[in-house]
Design a protein around this motif. Structure first.
Motif, PDB file in Angstrom:
ATOM      1  N   SER A  98       4.721  11.316  -0.863  1.00 40.63           N
ATOM      2  CA  SER A  98       6.060  11.065  -0.338  1.00 40.63           C
ATOM      3  C   SER A  98       6.094   9.793   0.499  1.00 40.63           C
ATOM      4  O   SER A  98       5.066   9.348   1.029  1.00 40.63           O
ATOM      5  CB  SER A  98       6.537  12.248   0.502  1.00 40.63           C
ATOM      6  OG  SER A  98       5.807  12.304   1.723  1.00 40.63           O
ATOM      7  N   HIS A  99       7.284   9.236   0.606  1.00 39.92           N
ATOM      8  CA  HIS A  99       7.466   8.025   1.404  1.00 39.92           C
ATOM      9  C   HIS A  99       6.987   8.233   2.832  1.00 39.92           C
ATOM     10  O   HIS A  99       6.228   7.427   3.394  1.00 39.92           O
ATOM     11  CB  HIS A  99       8.951   7.636   1.371  1.00 39.92           C
ATOM     12  CG  HIS A  99       9.256   6.393   2.149  1.00 39.92           C
ATOM     13  ND1 HIS A  99      10.484   6.142   2.705  1.00 39.92           N
ATOM     14  CD2 HIS A  99       8.482   5.325   2.491  1.00 39.92           C
ATOM     15  CE1 HIS A  99      10.452   4.982   3.335  1.00 39.92           C
ATOM     16  NE2 HIS A  99       9.258   4.471   3.224  1.00 39.92           N
ATOM     17  N   LYS A 100       7.423   9.335   3.442  1.00 47.40           N
ATOM     18  CA  LYS A 100       7.073   9.605   4.841  1.00 47.40           C
ATOM     19  C   LYS A 100       5.574   9.734   5.030  1.00 47.40           C
ATOM     20  O   LYS A 100       4.991   9.172   5.967  1.00 47.40           O
ATOM     21  CB  LYS A 100       7.775  10.885   5.301  1.00 47.40           C
ATOM     22  CG  LYS A 100       7.522  11.237   6.747  1.00 47.40           C
ATOM     23  CD  LYS A 100       8.289  12.493   7.144  1.00 47.40           C
ATOM     24  CE  LYS A 100       8.021  12.857   8.592  1.00 47.40           C
ATOM     25  NZ  LYS A 100       8.758  14.103   8.991  1.00 47.40           N
ATOM     26  N   GLU A 101       4.907  10.471   4.122  1.00 44.69           N
ATOM     27  CA  GLU A 101       3.467  10.667   4.241  1.00 44.69           C
ATOM     28  C   GLU A 101       2.715   9.367   3.989  1.00 44.69           C
ATOM     29  O   GLU A 101       1.714   9.068   4.665  1.00 44.69           O
ATOM     30  CB  GLU A 101       3.000  11.740   3.257  1.00 44.69           C
ATOM     31  CG  GLU A 101       1.500  11.987   3.257  1.00 44.69           C
ATOM     32  CD  GLU A 101       0.957  12.472   4.594  1.00 44.69           C
ATOM     33  OE1 GLU A 101      -0.250  12.258   4.853  1.00 44.69           O
ATOM     34  OE2 GLU A 101       1.728  13.062   5.383  1.00 44.69           O
ATOM     35  N   ALA A 102       3.191   8.562   3.056  1.00 42.72           N
ATOM     36  CA  ALA A 102       2.529   7.283   2.759  1.00 42.72           C
ATOM     37  C   ALA A 102       2.599   6.350   3.966  1.00 42.72           C
ATOM     38  O   ALA A 102       1.606   5.694   4.327  1.00 42.72           O
ATOM     39  CB  ALA A 102       3.185   6.639   1.538  1.00 42.72           C
ATOM     40  N   VAL A 103       3.762   6.297   4.583  1.00 39.92           N
ATOM     41  CA  VAL A 103       3.917   5.465   5.782  1.00 39.92           C
ATOM     42  C   VAL A 103       2.995   5.952   6.886  1.00 39.92           C
ATOM     43  O   VAL A 103       2.337   5.162   7.574  1.00 39.92           O
ATOM     44  CB  VAL A 103       5.388   5.473   6.251  1.00 39.92           C
ATOM     45  CG1 VAL A 103       5.508   4.848   7.638  1.00 39.92           C
ATOM     46  CG2 VAL A 103       6.262   4.722   5.265  1.00 39.92           C
ATOM     47  N   GLU A 145       0.821  -1.206   0.000  1.00 37.25           N
ATOM     48  CA  GLU A 145       0.000   0.000   0.000  1.00 37.25           C
ATOM     49  C   GLU A 145       0.857   1.259   0.000  1.00 37.25           C
ATOM     50  O   GLU A 145       0.541   2.243  -0.676  1.00 37.25           O
ATOM     51  CB  GLU A 145      -0.938   0.009   1.216  1.00 37.25           C
ATOM     52  CG  GLU A 145      -2.170  -0.827   1.055  1.00 37.25           C
ATOM     53  CD  GLU A 145      -3.034  -0.311  -0.092  1.00 37.25           C
ATOM     54  OE1 GLU A 145      -3.532   0.832  -0.028  1.00 37.25           O
ATOM     55  OE2 GLU A 145      -3.183  -1.053  -1.086  1.00 37.25           O
ATOM     56  N   VAL A 146       1.961   1.224   0.741  1.00 35.71           N
ATOM     57  CA  VAL A 146       2.879   2.363   0.747  1.00 35.71           C
ATOM     58  C   VAL A 146       3.462   2.563  -0.650  1.00 35.71           C
ATOM     59  O   VAL A 146       3.542   3.693  -1.161  1.00 35.71           O
ATOM     60  CB  VAL A 146       4.004   2.157   1.785  1.00 35.71           C
ATOM     61  CG1 VAL A 146       5.104   3.205   1.606  1.00 35.71           C
ATOM     62  CG2 VAL A 146       3.433   2.227   3.188  1.00 35.71           C
ATOM     63  N   ARG A 187       4.536   2.663  13.083  1.00 33.69           N
ATOM     64  CA  ARG A 187       5.098   3.472  12.014  1.00 33.69           C
ATOM     65  C   ARG A 187       6.554   3.113  11.731  1.00 33.69           C
ATOM     66  O   ARG A 187       6.974   3.022  10.577  1.00 33.69           O
ATOM     67  CB  ARG A 187       4.969   4.957  12.363  1.00 33.69           C
ATOM     68  CG  ARG A 187       5.378   5.868  11.224  1.00 33.69           C
ATOM     69  CD  ARG A 187       5.174   7.319  11.571  1.00 33.69           C
ATOM     70  NE  ARG A 187       3.778   7.587  11.918  1.00 33.69           N
ATOM     71  CZ  ARG A 187       3.315   8.801  12.209  1.00 33.69           C
ATOM     72  NH1 ARG A 187       4.139   9.828  12.232  1.00 33.69           N
ATOM     73  NH2 ARG A 187       2.043   8.978  12.508  1.00 33.69           N
ATOM     74  N   LYS A 188       7.328   2.914  12.799  1.00 32.63           N
ATOM     75  CA  LYS A 188       8.752   2.612  12.617  1.00 32.63           C
ATOM     76  C   LYS A 188       8.937   1.295  11.857  1.00 32.63           C
ATOM     77  O   LYS A 188       9.792   1.183  10.969  1.00 32.63           O
ATOM     78  CB  LYS A 188       9.463   2.545  13.965  1.00 32.63           C
ATOM     79  CG  LYS A 188      10.978   2.352  13.863  1.00 32.63           C
ATOM     80  CD  LYS A 188      11.623   2.345  15.230  1.00 32.63           C
ATOM     81  CE  LYS A 188      13.143   2.280  15.108  1.00 32.63           C
ATOM     82  NZ  LYS A 188      13.606   1.123  14.333  1.00 32.63           N
ATOM     83  N   ASP A 189       8.130   0.280  12.210  1.00 33.28           N
ATOM     84  CA  ASP A 189       8.236  -1.012  11.539  1.00 33.28           C
ATOM     85  C   ASP A 189       7.947  -0.878  10.041  1.00 33.28           C
ATOM     86  O   ASP A 189       8.644  -1.447   9.197  1.00 33.28           O
ATOM     87  CB  ASP A 189       7.282  -2.019  12.156  1.00 33.28           C
ATOM     88  CG  ASP A 189       7.677  -2.402  13.577  1.00 33.28           C
ATOM     89  OD1 ASP A 189       8.829  -2.102  13.972  1.00 33.28           O
ATOM     90  OD2 ASP A 189       6.844  -2.980  14.304  1.00 33.28           O
ATOM     91  N   LEU A 190       6.890  -0.116   9.734  1.00 36.20           N
ATOM     92  CA  LEU A 190       6.498   0.047   8.348  1.00 36.20           C
ATOM     93  C   LEU A 190       7.521   0.877   7.579  1.00 36.20           C
ATOM     94  O   LEU A 190       7.860   0.562   6.425  1.00 36.20           O
ATOM     95  CB  LEU A 190       5.110   0.700   8.266  1.00 36.20           C
ATOM     96  CG  LEU A 190       4.529   0.882   6.873  1.00 36.20           C
ATOM     97  CD1 LEU A 190       4.468  -0.454   6.131  1.00 36.20           C
ATOM     98  CD2 LEU A 190       3.132   1.513   6.949  1.00 36.20           C
ATOM     99  N   ASP A 207      10.754   1.146   8.216  1.00 43.30           N
ATOM    100  CA  ASP A 207      11.955   0.343   7.988  1.00 43.30           C
ATOM    101  C   ASP A 207      11.751  -0.680   6.882  1.00 43.30           C
ATOM    102  O   ASP A 207      12.646  -0.941   6.074  1.00 43.30           O
ATOM    103  CB  ASP A 207      12.352  -0.384   9.276  1.00 43.30           C
ATOM    104  CG  ASP A 207      12.874   0.575  10.341  1.00 43.30           C
ATOM    105  OD1 ASP A 207      13.193   1.729   9.994  1.00 43.30           O
ATOM    106  OD2 ASP A 207      12.941   0.168  11.528  1.00 43.30           O
ATOM    107  N   ALA A 208      10.535  -1.250   6.849  1.00 39.91           N
ATOM    108  CA  ALA A 208      10.248  -2.296   5.855  1.00 39.91           C
ATOM    109  C   ALA A 208      10.140  -1.738   4.453  1.00 39.91           C
ATOM    110  O   ALA A 208      10.267  -2.485   3.469  1.00 39.91           O
ATOM    111  CB  ALA A 208       8.963  -3.031   6.226  1.00 39.91           C
TER     112      ALA A 208
END
Length: 296
Positions: free
Chosen positions: A272-277, A262-263, A288-291, A293-294
């Motif tokens: 952006s990556h950050k906003e998608a996460v 989904e990200v 959030r951190k797990d997602l 990093d993945a």
């Protein structure tokens, strides 16, 4: 199980929890005055403060006695004896609602254990007065009371409550406020906050700003009077505290692999990556951190 009906026996023993003005002596209710006039004993945190209120409204009580955190245990037998005699006791603090960061919980527990009706007489509350005037989200909110005096313990408490997605409120004395605000500003300089002082009095003041702005202001304007500190919610909250999901039943939780896809999909749409996460972690309850990093 026990059922106690407050007004089943008008002549029996009672414990009234009386809210008194937090500054402005006009903030009394007819019910409060009627209660103070009718009871046999007023148990006060500070009899000198309570005398001012009683004198203002020409209220004469049979007995005005001290009841505070240092003598609460020794007063247990005294209270039990009063209730055995069928007497009515009004509990008052220096200001506001007893028990809320003030003495009184021991008396209430004792009354409940002995089947004595506990009757709250609602009225002023500094925490609610500050909260509704703060402009910050009101529901839900967490009331902390006073922070621990030890800096390390205070930081730990702030770290716990400051991670929640709702407003939290605490009290602070003027001689400690600068130190506390410096601590808050070091943790979240941009967090929206409100400092409220002299509530209901002539010089009632609300200070609005970020933690850093308010800490800087206090360097130029020394704090005076008692303060209520209202801290806005953590807008980056990921739904977990110490790894525990606070709202597991309110989410449709994806697997981590599905969330990664989904990200990636959102990124192809220009997000952006950050906003998608951030979006997917909030929607699906994934840390959030797990997602993040993945998906690196």
């Amino acid at each position: 199980m026990r059922v106690v009906r407050s007004f089943e026996d008008d002549e029996g023993p009672k414990l009234y929890i009386c809210s008194t003005p937090i500054g402005n002596l006009n903030d009394v209710t007819p019910r409060l005055m009627d209660t103070l006039k009718s009871v046999d004993v007023v148990a006060a945190e500070d009899t000198r403060q309570t005398r001012k209120l009683l004198s203002r409204y020409d209220i004469h009580v049979g007995e005005l006695a001290s009841y505070h955190e240092h003598n609460a245990v020794s007063r247990r037998d005294w209270l039990l004896d009063l209730w055995r005699q069928g007497k009515r006791v009004a509990l008052v603090s220096d200001a506001g609602t007893p028990i809320v960061s003030d003495p009184g919980d021991d008396a209430v527990q004792l009354a409940v254990e002995n089947g004595v009706p506990v009757i709250p007489i609602p009225g002023p509350s500094a925490v609610l007065t500050a909260l509704v005037g703060s402009g910050l989200p009101v529901l839900p909110f967490t009331f902390v009371g006073f922070l621990p005096r030890d800096t390390k313990e205070a930081r730990h408490a702030l770290a716990q409550f400051g991670r929640l997605p709702w407003t939290f409120v605490f009290y602070e004395a003027p001689h400690r406020l600068r130190k506390t605000m410096d601590l808050v500003a070091s943790m979240w300089p941009d967090r929206q906050m409100v400092l409220a002082k002299e509530l209901t009095k002539r010089h009632e003041t609300f200070l609005f700003g970020t933690a850093a702005e308010l800490a800087a202001f206090l360097l130029e304007d020394p704090p005076r009077g008692e303060y209520v500190v209202v801290v806005g919610p953590d807008k980056s909250f990921d739904g977990t505290v110490n790894g525990l999901d606070l709202f597991p039943d309110e989410r449709t939780v994806m697997s981590l692999e599905e969330a990664v896809l989904e990200v990636q999909r959102l990124k192809t749409e220009g997000i952006s990556h950050k906003e998608a996460v951030k979006r997917i972690s909030e929607e699906q309850g994934i840390r959030r951190k797990d997602l993040y990093d993945a998906t690196l």
